[in-house]
Design a protein around this motif. Structure first.
Motif, PDB file in Angstrom:
ATOM      1  N   HIS A 283       0.832  -1.206   0.000  1.00  0.00           N
ATOM      2  CA  HIS A 283       0.000   0.000   0.000  1.00  0.00           C
ATOM      3  C   HIS A 283       0.870   1.260   0.000  1.00  0.00           C
ATOM      4  N   HIS A 287       1.747   4.333  -3.015  1.00  0.00           N
ATOM      5  CA  HIS A 287       1.613   5.782  -2.825  1.00  0.00           C
ATOM      6  C   HIS A 287       2.805   6.556  -3.410  1.00  0.00           C
ATOM      7  N   GLU A 317      -6.572   7.108  -1.735  1.00  0.00           N
ATOM      8  CA  GLU A 317      -6.493   6.034  -0.741  1.00  0.00           C
ATOM      9  C   GLU A 317      -7.256   4.787  -1.183  1.00  0.00           C
ATOM     10  N   TYR A 387     -11.114   4.732   2.395  1.00  0.00           N
ATOM     11  CA  TYR A 387     -10.217   3.614   2.111  1.00  0.00           C
ATOM     12  C   TYR A 387     -11.039   2.389   1.699  1.00  0.00           C
TER      13      TYR A 387
HETATM   14 ZN    ZN Z   1      -2.696   5.113   2.176  1.00  0.00          ZN
END
Ligand code: ZN
Length: 599
Positions: A283, A287, A317, A387
């Motif tokens: 994750h 980003h 996200e 999210y």
């Molecule tokens: Zn994140």
């Protein structure tokens, strides 16, 4: 512009105090102002880092001069000749990835919580001198950061530099006797620095992360010549007994995980804990493109004095949350069945949030500052996670595009990367909707209106059907049931409608539930059900032996007062999802599924 010079010393590990110096050679003759950020990029909450500045003084040409506060986050030094140095003592005892920490085991800081910014000099180059703590106890300490060296040998204390203040505060620094592993991906050295007691198989972690990172680099970089947008990368991992968190930076990430989530030596299976860690690392790495370089226009530049408003966090996200697990299956680290289990759990999490019908993911993004990051007992009823639901919207978008056969979400991300990320241009509000419409060659307005700006559930059951994946729901069997797989336990026959903690306190009472209708509230403590002392066992038994429509008498304490209510039980909601691969999918479905999970 003259260089701003910083110096950081872990001054008193036992008192958790850093000394941080900031020197300006040519201060504003009218009195130089210094400002500290109120938030850190990636974590959308006003944190008021100045709270931990316990003492601030100033000196010019070696003599003390007055310095006074002008606002909660602003200091002004008295007019005078340079060079001017501000010396701050900063309390640091937050084990999270967002501020700073110092004790005898480690020193760690994020720039926004320690580095004052001399006003008007935000674009000036910076140097940072990292000083080791004094004493023999610390002689094994090294440094892990992606700040560029300005003379310091690799992993050593000494001088580092940054191009400007924005660069300075985007490279957290770890100082301790961490363990180190490394791997190459995209022709670039990646390091993993692990702090905390552990005996993990770091070579295995490096091998698995290498595959995940390489897959992500290829996604954005057009394999086989793909290069990542940095020339080195660092995973800073703090292993603790219990904890979880991550924060992304331009060429590094800070992670906190449980010690038992690190891979054990001599084992080859991926247990749930290790899978959790791989998903988190994947994750934060994703980003590096999506939010650190492809950024909302509202963050170009960041205004760290106040909230930065955008309705796009669901994409930054949510899409990142969709790709974090997808990268594990696409890179071959996990198999299809394991991926479907993770997707089933993500769907379960959203199905258990009544707030998804109250707040859109666009609104959740905008109000992150006061809602998602400041949750209370009512949050599940009125807040949706950008999210969790954002990842389902991203999945639905990907499957919709794939089904139409024109493009995939990969193409959308590559277009965002080429037009905004690589070009260094912020993504304006609404631009993602427009790019999707352009790439899909179809009007996608209805999709965005319903699932991003509205509160409809994305139609995953229907979409997955076209990919040869069957969608099932059932009621939760107990508090530990996260979904993702079928259950052999007896299904519940009724539902109270509250989340009950181990100590029998009601944590949340869900909108429209039997508990709410009866007048029970969050923080009530259950005492008895039908005249029998309440216990976790009793509640479990109640759930599988009583029926919807039956009444039970409940005694509970609200504050210190006993209340008695009559609860009419309802049927248990079907809020627990699992997905299965259809054994003999049609030719189209088999082809779509293969492309989706394996490219
Ligand atoms: Zn994140």
């Amino acid at each position: 512009m003259q260089t701003t010079r910083y110096q950081v010393t872990p001054l008193d590990p036992n008192a958790h105090v850093f000394e941080v110096r900031c020197t300006v050679d040519d201060p504003d003759p009218a009195g130089q102002r210094f400002r500290l950020p109120t938030w850190i990029p990636g974590s959308y909450l006003i944190r008021e880092f100045a709270r931990q500045f316990v003492h601030v003084r100033a000196e010019a040409a070696g003599r003390a001069i007055p310095i006074a506060k002008e606002a909660k986050d602003v200091w002004r030094a008295a007019p005078g000749e340079g060079p001017l140095t501000v010396v701050a003592k900063v309390y640091a005892f937050d084990l999270s990835v967002r501020t700073a920490y110092l004790d005898r085991t480690r020193a760690y800081f994020n720039g926004p919580s320690v580095f004052l910014s001399p006003e008007g000099r935000e674009s000036a180059p910076c140097t940072v001198e990292l000083i080791p703590p004094s004493g023999d106890d610390f002689r094994d300490w090294r440094v892990a950061t992606t700040l560029e060296s300005d003379g310091a040998p690799p992993h050593a204390f000494g001088r580092y530099r940054a191009a400007n203040y924005d660069d300075l505060i985007d490279h957290p620094v770890e100082m301790s006797d961490f363990a180190l592993a490394s791997f190459a991906a995209g022709g670039v050295r990646h390091e993993i620095a692990v702090t905390g007691r552990q005996q993990a198989d770091l070579e295995r972690l490096a091998r698995d992360l290498a595959r995940v990172c390489q897959w992500q680099i290829d996604l954005f970089g057009n394999a086989p010549q793909s290069r990542p947008p940095f020339d080195r990368y660092l995973f800073q991992i703090t292993a603790v007994g219990d904890g979880y968190g991550g924060l992304e930076h331009r060429s590094s990430t800070s992670l906190v995980c449980r010690r038992d989530e690190l891979p054990m030596r001599g084992r080859s299976e991926i247990d749930d804990g290790y899978l959790n860690l791989l998903g988190l690392a994947s994750h934060e790495y994703f980003h590096s493109w999506n939010v650190k370089r492809i950024k909302p226009a509202a963050f170009m530049p960041y205004d760290l004095t106040r909230e930065g408003y955008t309705r796009q966090l669901w994409a930054f996200e949510g899409a990142t949350s969709y790709y974090d697990d997808l990268a594990l299956v696409r890179s071959g680290v996990i198999d299809d069945a394991r991926y479907l289990e993770l997707l089933g759990r993500a769907i379960t999490q959203v199905l258990r949030t009544p707030g998804r019908h109250v707040q859109s993911v666009g609104d959740s993004s905008f109000d992150a500052w006061i809602k998602f990051y400041r949750q209370d007992e009512n949050s599940p009823n009125v807040v949706v996670s950008y999210y969790a639901k954002g990842s389902l919207v991203a999945a639905a978008l990907d499957l919709t595009l794939r089904k139409r056969g024109r493009a995939t979400l990969d193409d959308v991300l590559r277009a965002l990367w080429e037009r905004y990320g690589r070009a260094g241009v912020g993504v304006p509000e609404g631009a993602i909707d427009a790019i999707v419409a352009e790439i899909a060659g179809d009007d996608m307005r209805d999709f965005f209106a319903r699932f991003v700006h509205g509160t409809d559930d994305p139609p995953l059951a229907e979409l997955l059907d076209s990919f040869g994946v069957d969608f099932h729901v059932r009621a939760a069997v107990n508090a530990a049931d996260r979904g993702g797989k079928p259950s052999t336990a007896p299904p519940p026959t009724c539902w109270l409608g509250a989340k009950v903690a181990k100590d029998l306190t009601l944590q949340n009472v869900f909108t429209g539930s039997p508990a709410e209708r009866a007048g029970l509230a969050a923080n009530d403590v259950l005492v008895a059900v039908d005249g029998v002392r309440a216990s976790a066992d009793l509640l479990d038994k109640l759930a599988t032996t009583r029926s919807a429509g039956e009444h039970v008498g409940v005694h509970a304490f609200r504050r210190d007062e006993l209340i008695v209510v009559d609860v009419e039980l309802a049927g248990a909601p079907l809020d627990t999802c699992w997905l299965t691969m259809r054994e003999e999918p049609s030719g189209d479905a088999a082809r779509l599924r293969q492309h989706w999970l394996h490219g």
